[in-house]
Design an enzyme around this catalytic site. Structure first.
Site, short mmCIF file in Angstrom:
data_model
loop_
_atom_site.label_atom_id
_atom_site.label_comp_id
_atom_site.label_asym_id
_atom_site.label_seq_id
_atom_site.Cartn_x
_atom_site.Cartn_y
_atom_site.Cartn_z
N ARG A 156 -10.27 -11.40 1.38
CA ARG A 156 -11.13 -12.41 0.75
C ARG A 156 -10.45 -13.79 0.78
O ARG A 156 -11.13 -14.81 0.83
CB ARG A 156 -11.50 -11.97 -0.67
CG ARG A 156 -10.34 -11.77 -1.58
CD ARG A 156 -10.70 -10.97 -2.83
NE ARG A 156 -10.80 -9.53 -2.60
CZ ARG A 156 -11.10 -8.63 -3.52
NH1 ARG A 156 -11.35 -9.01 -4.75
NH2 ARG A 156 -11.16 -7.36 -3.21
N LYS A 212 0.84 -1.20 0.00
CA LYS A 212 0.00 0.00 0.00
C LYS A 212 0.88 1.25 0.00
O LYS A 212 1.90 1.26 0.68
CB LYS A 212 -0.87 0.04 1.27
CG LYS A 212 -2.05 -0.91 1.26
CD LYS A 212 -2.88 -0.74 2.51
CE LYS A 212 -4.01 -1.75 2.57
NZ LYS A 212 -5.03 -1.58 1.54
N1 BES Z 1 -8.26 -3.73 3.96
C1 BES Z 1 -8.40 -3.30 2.63
C2 BES Z 1 -9.70 -2.54 2.36
C3 BES Z 1 -9.87 -1.23 3.05
C4 BES Z 1 -9.54 -0.05 2.43
C5 BES Z 1 -10.46 -1.16 4.30
C6 BES Z 1 -9.74 1.16 3.05
C7 BES Z 1 -10.64 0.06 4.94
C8 BES Z 1 -10.31 1.21 4.31
C9 BES Z 1 -8.36 -4.49 1.68
O1 BES Z 1 -7.62 -5.58 2.10
C10 BES Z 1 -7.77 -4.01 0.39
O2 BES Z 1 -6.66 -3.58 0.41
N2 BES Z 1 -8.55 -4.07 -0.68
C11 BES Z 1 -8.11 -3.60 -1.94
C12 BES Z 1 -8.63 -4.54 -2.98
C13 BES Z 1 -8.05 -4.32 -4.36
C14 BES Z 1 -6.59 -4.70 -4.37
C15 BES Z 1 -8.82 -5.13 -5.35
C16 BES Z 1 -8.69 -2.21 -2.14
O3 BES Z 1 -9.81 -1.95 -1.68
O4 BES Z 1 -8.01 -1.36 -2.72
ZN ZN Z 2 -5.54 -5.40 1.59
#
Ligand code: BES
Ligand code: ZN
Ligand code: ZN
Length: 464
Positions: free
Chosen positions: A313, A239
């Site tokens: 997931r 991230k």
């Molecule tokens: N934990 C995150 C989602 C999230 C984002 C929760 C902001 C709370 C606030 C999740 O694991 C994630 O990173 N999802 C990605 C998915 C993408 C790579 C398809 C996302 O939402 O960007």
């Molecule tokens: Zn994530």
């Protein structure tokens, strides 16, 4: 804060008056001089007549919760030791507003702001069995939410999978719940390659936590599954720094499940409730799972990893398989997860996204969410978005081939791990928006809100 249920206010206390619909009935002139108009989140103190006026623009449950939260915030800043509130029919909402509004997280402050203990008289017509039960239940639900907030707000170095299992043990011992905790050895043995891969680069071993509340003569069996990512760095699909901050809150789904089990046991609901939590830390390192890896989940499905940040997931896939294999004859299966940023983009910070194959069930849950004072909206599945998860080399891909509809495609991914017999009994709740917000909103503080606890208890109470 010390809550007391009584049928008469004592003479010395400061009396709280809720001004409903901006209709001020007493001390009009004085309040006008103080520029008090009865608006939400405002108050006016009349010391001589020992009255605290608090705005409550509407008469619905959540406005009353908000007004009660305004009361406690104001009272905490005053040098008074006791107040009284005419609770009438709104005992539950007032207690929740007071308890949730009074929450603060100061564990890591070297200087704590010392609050003087306040006594709050809650005046009802009659202190009988019924009001005592409402009083105790409301306190128990609120305390469970505040416990969940503490867990989520705790930094990742102090709250990792083993600590989450410890927290589950404490709840189990206190409430006489059954507890099973599994680690990588079990994942290996049962072919749970999906959860196993996500935690591989972490110093902190992963855990699958299974709590059971089993009352005699339970009329239903409900299974709650939670995403418990104690930290989500994104893994090798790292991230950006601004997005990594707050990812200690990626355990919110799992923490909500802990809170719900605690509340359900304290309330003594006549429903068998299981909590299954995947507690994992998603990190980087030489041992990390990679984009391009193909994982095999417990149900034998193969998953092509294209993004290691879509890890929730992967953890939930194996937890859902575990739940459906190990728990028989489930009536309702609900999962809670801070699953996608897309859900926050779509519906905003305060709202949960409800998904699933059974529209009636989704709508029923949404009604309970509204009744509880939480916010949710139903996001509908469709067969076109389902196609976007296709993989050329495995059974499914862990991300969609389009960046649109990300909350729904994540829900559709989970749907691949739901057995046919449970398709219509499953609901997915994406709590990425409300679980953790970096400002106070209503009776929710900066940080963790405890989303999911109140609406689930409300829904379980509504089951016949
Ligand atoms: N934990 C995150 C989602 C999230 C984002 C929760 C902001 C709370 C606030 C999740 O694991 C994630 O990173 N999802 C990605 C998915 C993408 C790579 C398809 C996302 O939402 O960007
Ligand atoms: Zn994530
Ligand atoms: Zn995550």
């Amino acid at each position: 804060m010390n809550l007391e249920l009584c049928d008469k206010k004592s003479s010395e206390t400061l009396e709280v008056i809720f001004v409903k619909n901006k209709k001020i009935k007493t001390n009009k002139k004085l309040l006008e001089n103080l520029n008090f108009k009865g608006e939400d989140e405002t108050s006016a103190l009349l010391l001589e007549s020992k009255k605290l006026y608090v705005g409550c623009e509407k008469n619905d449950g959540d406005s009353i919760r908000n007004a009660a939260s305004t009361v406690i915030k104001k009272v905490n800043s005053l040098n008074v030791s006791s107040i009284s509130i005419e609770a009438g029919e709104n005992l539950k909402e007032i207690i929740e507003g007071l308890e949730l509004g009074n929450y603060k997280f100061d564990t890591y402050k070297s200087k704590k702001d010392e609050r003087k203990e306040k006594t709050i008289e809650l005046v009802v017509k009659k202190v009988d069995e019924k009001t005592i039960k409402i009083f105790e239940d409301s306190v128990n639900v609120s305390n469970s939410i505040n416990m969940v907030r503490d867990f989520i707000n705790t930094p990742p170095e102090d709250f990792y999978p083993k600590i989450m299992a410890k927290a589950a043990k404490k709840i189990a011992l206190e409430n006489k719940l059954d507890l099973k905790v599994f680690d990588d050895e079990y994942f290996e043995e049962k072919g749970m390659g999906s959860i196993k891969a996500v935690g591989r680069a972490s110093r902190h071993g992963s855990r699958l936590i299974h709590l059971t509340y089993k009352p005699k003569n339970a009329k239903k069996k409900v299974v709650l599954v939670g995403k418990g990512l104690t930290y989500d760095s994104g893994g090798l699909s790292l991230k950006p720094s601004d997005f990594m901050v707050t990812m200690k809150a990626d355990k919110s789904g799992g923490c909500a499940v802990l809170g719900i089990l605690n509340a359900v046991a304290k309330l003594g609901l006549d429903i068998e409730v299981h909590g299954v939590i995947g507690a994992v830390e998603n990190m980087i390192g030489g041992d990390a799972y990679k984009p391009d890896d193909v994982l095999t989940a417990r149900n034998g499905k193969t998953i092509e990893v294209k993004n290691t940040d879509a890890e929730g997931r992967l953890v939930l896939a194996d937890c859902l398989c575990y739940a459906q294999d190990e728990i028989k004859d489930i009536d309702l299966l609900v999962d809670y997860a801070t699953l996608t940023g897309a859900c926050v983009v779509g519906v905003g910070h305060y709202t949960t996204g409800i998904m699933g194959n059974n529209i009636n069930l989704n709508n029923k849950l949404q009604q309970s969410v509204t009744d509880s004072g939480e916010l949710a909206t139903v996001l509908h599945f469709n067969k076109f978005l389902k196609k976007t998860l296709k993989s050329e080399i495995a059974d499914i891909c862990n991300i969609s081939n389009t960046r649109y509809g990300g909350a729904i495609t994540a829900g559709l991914f989970l749907n691949e791990f739901i057995k046919d017999e449970y398709k219509d009994k499953w609901i997915h709740c994406d709590i990425a928006g409300p679980a953790f917000v970096e400002h106070a909103w209503g009776y929710n503080p900066f940080g963790a809100s405890g989303a999911g606890v109140r609406f689930t208890v409300e829904y379980l109470q509504s089951l016949k």
